[in-house]
Design a protein around this motif. Structure first.
Motif, short mmCIF file in Angstrom:
data_model
loop_
_atom_site.label_atom_id
_atom_site.label_comp_id
_atom_site.label_asym_id
_atom_site.label_seq_id
_atom_site.Cartn_x
_atom_site.Cartn_y
_atom_site.Cartn_z
N GLU A 394 0.83 -1.20 0.00
CA GLU A 394 0.00 0.00 0.00
C GLU A 394 0.87 1.26 0.00
O GLU A 394 2.03 1.22 0.38
CB GLU A 394 -0.91 -0.01 1.23
N ILE A 395 0.24 2.36 -0.39
CA ILE A 395 0.92 3.65 -0.27
C ILE A 395 0.84 4.04 1.21
O ILE A 395 -0.25 4.16 1.75
CB ILE A 395 0.21 4.73 -1.12
N PRO A 396 1.98 4.20 1.90
CA PRO A 396 1.91 4.45 3.34
C PRO A 396 1.28 5.82 3.66
O PRO A 396 1.44 6.77 2.89
CB PRO A 396 3.37 4.40 3.78
N HIS A 397 0.58 5.87 4.79
CA HIS A 397 -0.01 7.16 5.20
C HIS A 397 1.06 8.22 5.42
O HIS A 397 0.80 9.41 5.28
CB HIS A 397 -0.82 6.96 6.49
N GLU A 398 2.28 7.76 5.73
CA GLU A 398 3.38 8.68 5.99
C GLU A 398 3.74 9.51 4.76
O GLU A 398 4.53 10.45 4.85
CB GLU A 398 4.62 7.91 6.47
N ILE A 399 3.18 9.16 3.59
CA ILE A 399 3.45 9.96 2.39
C ILE A 399 3.11 11.43 2.65
O ILE A 399 3.69 12.34 2.07
CB ILE A 399 2.65 9.40 1.19
N GLY A 400 2.18 11.64 3.59
CA GLY A 400 1.79 13.01 3.95
C GLY A 400 2.92 13.82 4.56
O GLY A 400 2.86 15.05 4.61
N ASN A 401 3.98 13.13 5.01
CA ASN A 401 5.13 13.85 5.57
C ASN A 401 5.96 14.55 4.50
O ASN A 401 6.84 15.33 4.81
CB ASN A 401 6.07 12.88 6.30
N CYS A 402 5.72 14.21 3.24
CA CYS A 402 6.55 14.77 2.16
C CYS A 402 6.10 16.20 1.87
O CYS A 402 5.63 16.52 0.77
CB CYS A 402 6.42 13.94 0.90
N ALA A 403 6.27 17.08 2.84
CA ALA A 403 5.65 18.40 2.75
C ALA A 403 6.17 19.25 1.59
O ALA A 403 5.48 20.11 1.09
CB ALA A 403 5.88 19.15 4.06
N LYS A 404 7.40 19.00 1.15
CA LYS A 404 8.00 19.86 0.12
C LYS A 404 7.78 19.33 -1.29
O LYS A 404 8.23 19.94 -2.27
CB LYS A 404 9.52 19.95 0.36
N LEU A 405 7.13 18.16 -1.38
CA LEU A 405 7.05 17.47 -2.67
C LEU A 405 6.37 18.32 -3.75
O LEU A 405 5.31 18.89 -3.53
CB LEU A 405 6.25 16.18 -2.47
N ILE A 423 -2.28 12.41 1.32
CA ILE A 423 -1.69 13.04 0.12
C ILE A 423 -2.17 14.49 0.01
O ILE A 423 -1.45 15.37 -0.44
CB ILE A 423 -2.04 12.23 -1.16
N GLY A 424 -3.40 14.72 0.48
CA GLY A 424 -3.95 16.08 0.45
C GLY A 424 -3.18 17.06 1.32
O GLY A 424 -3.35 18.28 1.20
N HIS A 425 -2.32 16.54 2.20
CA HIS A 425 -1.54 17.45 3.06
C HIS A 425 -0.33 18.02 2.34
O HIS A 425 0.34 18.90 2.85
CB HIS A 425 -1.04 16.72 4.31
#
Ligand SMILES: *[C@@H]1O[C@H](CO)[C@@H](O)[C@H](O)[C@H]1NC(C)=O
Ligand SMILES: *[C@@H]1O[C@H](CO)[C@@H](O)[C@H](O)[C@H]1NC(C)=O
Ligand SMILES: *[C@@H]1O[C@H](CO)[C@@H](O)[C@H](O)[C@H]1NC(C)=O
Ligand SMILES: *[C@@H]1O[C@H](CO)[C@@H](O)[C@H](O)[C@H]1NC(C)=O
Ligand SMILES: *[C@@H]1O[C@H](CO)[C@@H](O)[C@H](O)[C@H]1NC(C)=O
Ligand SMILES: *[C@@H]1O[C@H](CO)[C@@H](O)[C@H](O)[C@H]1NC(C)=O
Ligand SMILES: *[C@@H]1O[C@H](CO)[C@@H](O)[C@H](O)[C@H]1NC(C)=O
Ligand SMILES: *[C@@H]1O[C@H](CO)[C@@H](O)[C@H](O)[C@H]1NC(C)=O
Ligand SMILES: *[C@@H]1O[C@H](CO)[C@@H](O)[C@H](O)[C@H]1NC(C)=O
Length: 893
Positions: A394-405, A423-425
């Protein structure tokens, strides 16, 4: 008066010993020559009026201290043109710099008479013809620079005798033939650049064997054969650039002997074999770029010993195996690009710990692990490109930590589970979010609607279901969407980017209805009862299914109709034109005007034709030239023509069009917005409003000497604030300007400043193109010192360049001026004023600062801001936002 002064020299000469007489005759000859040159080149400061006896004190002239003969002549950067043949009469000249002018025609053969010459710089002019064979007589020459001209022909064999040459620079011309063998025999050669020419043949196999070669740059030619071992023989090489040639063979192991090598760029060739393990011995390696070759084997773990490695690009080769775990040691790594190989295994979590990692491109490989939860432990990550692999899980929820992406590519993998709402973050996400061709299911999270900068969203070919959330209307920047081949149901939300899309962006879903699909939603559908809707969908599906032929024929009819219309228009146009003009007709490949109300007024052909006439040219910048274009409708446009060497722009046209379209929506009073674009042949044109008042540079430096000059500090302060506001806004939307200068700021009729060339930063990718790094760093005099070694364009770098503009506004001086002294630019001159015992008041334009105490106080306060902005330490410079605040405070008090 002049005659008297000449006489006095002569008389003094006659009274002296015979040796002195000869010298004095030469001095007299030098002065007469300089007067004639001054007249020819219209150098007003070169006249006996200014200083009766001493031409040695005229600007740009340096005489020998013991006999007053002219030894150095520096006329660089003065926009000069005219006949320079007479310079060859200055027999004692050792150092001649004519760079950055508008000289054209052949290089005078008579320069071969300057037998004492040690340094000759003719670069950045428009010299044509070939390199004169007569240069062979310049036996003392140590540095020859004829770069950036229009020279043709070969590098002459006659120059073989220039045994003292240390630096030979001939880049960006139209030279052909091969690199002469004698270049390999030069025992003092340290610098050799010949990039961006049409050179063919092999690199001489003795090059560097006898001399301590430090810099070799031959990119963008047609060189063949292998990389000769000789260039590494003396172990002094620091920079090697051979990108974009036809080189074959292997990377020599002896490269590892060059401990001081910091930059290796050998991409876009046909090199084979593996990376030698000796690469680990190059402790200073910073850049290694070998993409688009036929390299194979494993990515050697020895790279991990190059602790300063910042960029590693091995894309599009035949590498196999895994990404070495040891790469976690590379704490300075900013970009790891290994796409388009056959790598497998897990995404290496060790690399993700790197604090500086900005771009991770593992796409188009065979990675078969999962996406680790630690994916964004490093907060710097801007580009995460993992598409076209075999990633599972799965796509990990932690993907939201990629704030600069800025870009997230996960398409074409085997990912399962839901789309995580986190991802919306990622508020900065703007280039693309691609989750297509996976096994994702469930509903699309409403949080995606928060991605208000996102341009492209692709979730096609998954098993996503439910309605398309109305909250997606929050994606204000969206241009491209793809929801096709899922199980979405219900009405497509009414949102311009959706309705403007092709219907193929929504096809292949069970139960979608509404525009742009041809099945409209029945009235009751909106509250979620989709029974009727399903029926009508099935009917339409059946119609489409059984009637593909019908669809095809409709398409043909539409195409025929469009073609006929086009032909009719062409026929109509041609009747109004001369027959011979038709053959010159530019072939428009693409074009658009973003503002509906201007479409009628703008004619693409007239735009293209305007850029073919030099008389329409308004200015030339680092990346582009600007033309004035009058439309048949009477409208006047400013047209920016991107320099055609920027092949990246041409090769990524659709991306470019998207970027320009997006930028057209960036709305700020102090930023120039593109109105549209035209592409013809290999030329890209950007359309803007025309500003008849010219640039800030013209305002500051042209008008101030004229009679109607009126000191007006408040107007200048308002301009300074406007420019700062425009740049602060750019930084706010994460755009870094590539070329801030007073020449890139235009003034509208109210003297409101508008910053131009904003698009360039989005259209050129400095880390990709083969363009030399110097070409992406901006204009002379505005380039922050750190760019020389970081080679990265940054927000603090922009603040520095802005500081230079502010200094120009305060001092009315050019950023580079020989009056500051050798090697000193405006910034240095201002910063070193205290050490010269000068007060800040002596730096400011006295015509403004002496008008009133109030003005003087404000100017001193603004000078403080400019000094902060131009601090040599990037971290000490203020943010653009704070600059605006500080200047506004000055204005109010
Ligand atoms: C002329 O040059 C001499 C020697 O460089 C200098 O001492 C003198 O001040 C100059 N005179 C003027 C009027 O600039
Ligand atoms: C002047 O100085 C240079 C070295 O700077 C020397 O080579 C030359 O011979 C000197 N000329 C005279 C006339 O003293
Ligand atoms: C430039 O001037 C020299 C004499 O100083 C003359 O011989 C030559 O023809 C001139 N060249 C051009 C292109 O006018
Ligand atoms: C200077 O060079 C020109 C052209 O190469 C040549 O014709 C001329 O004789 C030379 N003059 C002197 C004084 O050497
Ligand atoms: C031209 O080359 C010389 C010698 O390498 C160098 O010193 C000079 O800075 C170069 N000129 C420009 C404008 O880059
Ligand atoms: C280079 O030097 C070698 C000997 O040092 C000599 O044999 C050869 O002819 C030279 N080649 C050229 C092109 O000057
Ligand atoms: C590159 O080299 C391979 C063999 O080494 C050859 O098959 C291929 O045609 C070459 N490609 C080009 C573009 O020269
Ligand atoms: C790495 O870079 C730093 C800063 O530029 C430099 O001081 C250091 O010497 C470099 N290390 C090596 C091994 O070259
Ligand atoms: C990944 O692929 C490699 C090479 O094909 C294979 O040896 C390995 O077992 C695969 N790993 C997983 C987890 O499937």
């Amino acid at each position: 008066m002049p005659i008297l002064s000449l006489l006095s020299i002569l008389v003094f000469g006659l009274l002296s010993s015979s040796q002195l007489l000869i010298v004095n005759a030469q001095i007299l000859n030098d002065q007469l020559t300089l007067l004639a040159i001054g007249e020819e080149l219209k150098l007003s400061d070169w006249s006996v009026k200014n200083n009766v006896t001493d031409h040695c004190s005229w600007p740009g002239i340096y005489c020998s201290s013991n006999n007053s003969l002219v030894e150095r002549l520096d006329l660089s950067n003065h926009g000069l043109q005219g006949n320079i043949t007479l310079i060859s009469e200055l027999k004692s000249l050792k150092w001649l710099d004519l760079s950055f002018n508008n000289f054209h025609g052949n290089i005078p053969f008579s320069f071969g008479n300057l037998s004492e010459l040690e340094f000759l710089d003719l670069s950045f002019n428009n010299f044509g013809g070939s390199i004169p064979n007569e240069f062979a007589r310049l036996k003392h020459l140590q540095a020859l620079n004829v770069s950036n001209n229009l020279l043709v022909g070969v590098i002459p064999d006659e120059l073989e005798g220039l045994k003292k040459l240390q630096e030979l620079q001939v880049y960006t011309n139209r030279l052909n033939g091969s690199i002469p063998l004698w270049v390999g025999n030069l025992t003092n050669l340290r610098v050799f650049t010949a990039y961006e020419n049409d050179l063919s043949g092999v690199i001489p196999d003795k090059l560097g064997l006898y001399s301590e070669l430090e810099l070799l740059n031959l990119h963008s030619n047609q060189l063949e054969g292998s990389i000769p071992e000789s260039i590494f023989a003396m172990e002094k090489l620091e920079t090697l650039v051979l990108t974009q040639n036809r080189l074959t063979g292997v990377i020599p192991e002896s490269m590892g002997n060059c401990k001081g090598l910091s930059s290796v760029r050998i991409g876009n060739n046909n090199l084979t074999g593996g990376i030698p393990r000796e690469i680990g011995n190059i402790s200073g390696l910073t850049y290694f770029e070998a993409d688009n070759n036929n390299l194979s084997g494993e990515i050697v773990k020895e790279f991990s010993r190059c602790s300063n490695l910042t960029l590693l690009n091995l894309a599009s080769n035949g590498f196999t195996g895994i990404v070495p775990f040891e790469f976690g040691l590379l704490s300075n790594l900013q970009e790891l690009i290994v796409s388009g190989n056959s790598l497998f295994g897990e995404i290496p979590t060790s690399i993700l710990r790197g604090k500086n990692l900005n771009k991770l491109d593992l796409s188009n490989n065979r990675l078969n692990g999962t996406i680790p939860e630690s994916i964004c432990n490093t907060s710097r990550m801007q580009f995460l490109l993992l598409g076209q692999n075999s990633l599972r899980g799965e796509i990990p929820h932690e993907i939201g930590n990629c704030a600069k992406l800025l870009e997230l590519q996960l398409g074409s993998n085997y990912l399962t589970g839901n789309v995580p709402p986190e991802i919306g973050h990622i508020k900065n996400l703007q280039i693309s979010l691609n989750l297509s061709s996976n096994h994702l299911h469930g509903k699309l999270p409403e949080e995606l609607g928060k991605l208000d900068k996102l341009v492209s969203l692709d979730v096609s070919s998954n098993q996503l279901s439910g309605i398309i959330p109305a909250a997606l209307k929050g994606m204000l920047s969206l241009i491209e969407v793809n929801f096709s081949n899922n199980q979405f149901t219900g009405p497509i939300p009414s949102f311009v980017p959706f309705q403007k899309s092709l219907n193929s962006s929504f096809l292949g879903n069970k139960g979608l209805c509404g525009e742009p699909l041809s099945n409209s939603c029945s009235l009751n559908d909106s509250d979620g009862n989709s029974y009727h809707h399903k029926v009508s969908y099935r009917i339409i599906l059946a119609v489409i299914g059984s009637g593909l032929a019908v669809f095809a024929s409709v398409t043909v009819v539409v195409l025929l109709f469009m073609m006929r219309e086009k032909q009719e228009k062409a026929a109509k146009d041609s009747t109004t034109e001369d027959a011979d003009e038709i053959s010159n007709k530019p072939v428009i490949l693409a074009g658009n005007v973003f503002l509906e109300n201007l479409r009628q007024a703008i004619d693409f052909e007239a735009v293209a034709k305007a850029t073919m006439k030099d008389s329409n040219k308004l200015s030339t910048g680092t990346f582009s030239a600007v033309y004035k274009a009058e439309m048949p409708s009477g409208m006047i446009l400013s047209v920016r023509k991107l320099k055609s060497m920027d092949k990246t722009v041409i090769n990524h046209r659709s991306k470019m069009i998207r970027e320009v379209e997006r930028l057209s929506k960036l709305c700020h009073d102090n930023l120039m917005r593109p109105l549209g674009f035209v592409v013809f042949e290999d030329v890209v044109l950007l359309l803007h409003h025309y500003f008849p008042n010219g640039t800030l540079a013209q305002f500051l430096h042209d008008s101030t000497t004229s009679d109607e000059y009126k000191p007006d500090w408040p107007a200048r302060l308002a301009i300074a604030i406007g420019v700062a506001e425009g740049l602060a806004f750019l930084h706010h939307v994460a755009i870094i300007h590539l070329d801030i200068s007073s020449g890139n700021v235009v003034l509208d009729s109210n003297l409101n400043p508008v910053v131009g060339e904003v698009e360039i930063s989005k259209l050129l990718d400095p880390c990709r193109g083969t363009a030399s790094i110097s070409a992406v760093a901006g204009s002379f005099g505005y380039i922050p010192p750190e760019y020389a070694y970081t080679m990265q364009v940054t927000a603090p770098g922009n603040v520095y360049s802005y500081g230079v503009v502010l200094l120009e506004i305060l001092t009315t001086r050019l950023p580079v001026d020989e009056a500051f002294g050798e090697g000193i630019d405006l910034v240095k001159w201002v910063h070193t004023a205290p050490s010269r015992g000068e007060t800040p008041e002596q730096i400011l334009d006295a015509r403004l600062s002496t008008v009133s105490f109030a003005w003087r106080k404000e100017m001193l306060a603004a000078l403080k801001v400019a000094l902060l902005c131009t601090d040599s330490t990037p971290a000490k410079r203020p943010k653009m936002k704070n600059v605006v605040e500080m200047l506004q405070e000055i204005e109010q008090t």
